[in-house]
Design a protein around this motif. Structure first.
Motif, short mmCIF file in Angstrom:
data_model
loop_
_atom_site.label_atom_id
_atom_site.label_comp_id
_atom_site.label_asym_id
_atom_site.label_seq_id
_atom_site.Cartn_x
_atom_site.Cartn_y
_atom_site.Cartn_z
N ASP A 33 30.72 32.96 9.60
CA ASP A 33 32.02 32.80 8.95
C ASP A 33 32.47 31.34 8.87
N GLY A 34 31.67 30.43 9.43
CA GLY A 34 31.97 29.00 9.36
C GLY A 34 33.05 28.54 10.32
N MET A 35 33.46 29.38 11.24
CA MET A 35 34.55 29.04 12.14
C MET A 35 34.10 28.29 13.40
N ILE A 36 32.80 28.34 13.71
CA ILE A 36 32.25 27.63 14.85
C ILE A 36 31.11 26.76 14.36
N LYS A 37 31.09 25.51 14.82
CA LYS A 37 30.04 24.57 14.42
C LYS A 37 29.52 23.89 15.68
N VAL A 38 28.19 23.94 15.87
CA VAL A 38 27.56 23.35 17.05
C VAL A 38 26.56 22.30 16.60
N THR A 39 26.63 21.13 17.24
CA THR A 39 25.70 20.05 16.94
C THR A 39 24.85 19.79 18.18
N VAL A 40 23.52 19.79 17.97
CA VAL A 40 22.57 19.54 19.06
C VAL A 40 21.86 18.23 18.79
N LYS A 41 21.75 17.40 19.80
CA LYS A 41 21.03 16.12 19.73
C LYS A 41 19.71 16.31 20.45
N GLY A 42 18.63 15.90 19.82
CA GLY A 42 17.31 16.13 20.41
C GLY A 42 16.97 17.60 20.28
N THR A 43 16.44 18.17 21.34
CA THR A 43 16.09 19.59 21.30
C THR A 43 16.95 20.45 22.21
N SER A 44 17.73 19.81 23.09
CA SER A 44 18.47 20.66 24.04
C SER A 44 19.79 20.09 24.52
N ASN A 45 20.25 19.03 23.92
CA ASN A 45 21.52 18.44 24.34
C ASN A 45 22.62 18.77 23.34
N ILE A 46 23.58 19.57 23.77
CA ILE A 46 24.69 19.92 22.89
C ILE A 46 25.59 18.70 22.79
N GLN A 47 25.74 18.22 21.57
CA GLN A 47 26.54 17.02 21.33
C GLN A 47 28.00 17.39 21.09
N SER A 48 28.23 18.48 20.34
CA SER A 48 29.61 18.89 20.09
C SER A 48 29.69 20.37 19.73
N ILE A 49 30.85 20.94 20.00
CA ILE A 49 31.18 22.30 19.58
C ILE A 49 32.57 22.23 18.97
N LYS A 50 32.67 22.65 17.72
CA LYS A 50 33.97 22.65 17.03
C LYS A 50 34.32 24.09 16.68
N ILE A 51 35.56 24.47 17.02
CA ILE A 51 36.04 25.82 16.74
C ILE A 51 37.33 25.70 15.93
N ASN A 52 37.39 26.39 14.81
CA ASN A 52 38.56 26.39 13.94
C ASN A 52 39.78 26.92 14.70
N ASP A 53 40.89 26.19 14.65
CA ASP A 53 42.11 26.58 15.37
C ASP A 53 42.65 27.93 14.92
N ASP A 54 42.63 28.20 13.61
CA ASP A 54 43.12 29.48 13.11
C ASP A 54 42.27 30.63 13.64
#
Length: 99
Positions: A33-54
C-alpha cells in the motif's frame, strides 16, 4: 610461485572492490500500500524505516507489526539478490565460497 602470489593479490583486490561495491548498495522496499518504506544499506544494515503518519492513526499495532516485518524482510531479500547479482557480474558467474 611468483605467478600464484600475483594471482592471489589480484583476487584479493577484486574481492575488496566487490565488498566496497556491495557495502555501498542501497535497496529500498515499500509495503504493497506504500505506507511503509524500508531502506537497507549493504546486505543487512537497515538505514531507515519510514511509516506514513495517516497509516499509523488507522492501524492496529498487530497489523503494523505484520506489515513492518514483511517490508523489512522484502528489503533484506532484495538487498541479498542485488548483492548476488553484483557478485555474479564481477566474478563472471564464479561461485566463491564465503561471499
Amino acid at each position: 610461485m611468483f605467478d600464484k602470489m600475483k594471482q592471489a593479490g589480484s583476487l584479493m583486490k577484486q574481492m575488496n572492490s566487490l565488498k566496497k561495491k556491495i557495502d555501498k548498495l542501497e535497496t529500498v522496499s515499500e509495503s504493497k500500500d506504500g505506507m511503509i518504506k524500508v531502506t537497507v544499506k549493504g546486505t543487512s544494515n537497515i538505514q531507515s524505516i519510514k511509516i506514513n503518519d495517516d497509516f499509523l492513526a488507522n492501524i492496529s499495532s498487530k497489523d503494523l507489526e505484520k506489515n513492518l516485518i514483511k517490508t523489512v524482510n522484502d528489503a533484506l531479500n532484495n538487498a541479498e539478490k542485488s548483492s548476488k547479482q553484483i557478485m555474479s557480474e564481477m566474478t563472471g558467474g564464479l561461485n566463491i565460497p564465503g561471499l
